[in-house]
Scaffold this motif. Structure first.
Motif, short mmCIF file in Angstrom:
data_model
loop_
_atom_site.label_atom_id
_atom_site.label_comp_id
_atom_site.label_asym_id
_atom_site.label_seq_id
_atom_site.Cartn_x
_atom_site.Cartn_y
_atom_site.Cartn_z
N GLN A 4 -8.62 -3.46 0.83
CA GLN A 4 -7.43 -3.39 0.33
C GLN A 4 -6.09 -3.74 1.28
O GLN A 4 -6.09 -3.31 2.30
N PHE A 6 -1.55 -3.92 1.50
CA PHE A 6 0.17 -3.73 0.81
C PHE A 6 0.51 -3.89 1.69
O PHE A 6 0.59 -4.80 3.04
N ASN A 8 4.76 -3.79 1.92
CA ASN A 8 5.60 -2.51 1.58
C ASN A 8 5.36 -2.24 0.16
O ASN A 8 6.16 -1.53 -0.75
N GLY A 9 4.16 -0.87 0.40
CA GLY A 9 3.52 -0.66 -0.35
C GLY A 9 3.43 -0.56 -1.85
O GLY A 9 3.17 -0.26 -2.70
N THR A 10 2.69 -2.38 -1.99
CA THR A 10 2.87 -2.22 -3.49
C THR A 10 1.05 -3.20 -2.83
O THR A 10 0.77 -4.67 -2.30
N LYS A 11 0.29 -3.28 -3.35
CA LYS A 11 -1.41 -3.28 -3.07
C LYS A 11 -1.47 -4.90 -3.82
O LYS A 11 -1.04 -5.47 -5.04
N VAL A 12 -1.70 -5.88 -2.86
CA VAL A 12 -1.32 -7.47 -2.64
C VAL A 12 -2.86 -8.03 -3.03
O VAL A 12 -3.29 -8.77 -3.91
N ASP A 14 -7.89 -6.50 -3.62
CA ASP A 14 -8.41 -5.75 -3.50
C ASP A 14 -9.58 -6.25 -4.13
O ASP A 14 -9.75 -6.65 -4.75
#
Length: 67
Positions: A4, A6, A8-12, A14
């Protein structure tokens, strides 16, 4: 083998290494001819750039095997 990523806090990302999704993405990537790419379950962590200046700040790694 589960990745996984991320930004800046956004999952890009997985994905699971060896899954059909992974194998398809790898076959289309610049690493398709690198036989050792992502083939080891343990080892070094590599940070990369794409030809320009790059700076890494606040890189945090956590061992998820112990809870």
């Amino acid at each position: 083998k589960h990745i996984q990523h991320f930004v800046n806090g956004t999952k890009v990302v997985d994905v699971t290494l060896g899954s059909p999704e992974w194998n398809d993405a790898l076959a289309k990537s610049k690493f398709k001819t690198s036989k050792l790419f992502a083939s080891k379950e343990a080892g070094h962590i590599g940070l990369q750039d794409h030809g320009g200046k790059i700076y890494f700040r606040n890189v945090k790694l956590r061992d998820l095997t112990t809870k």
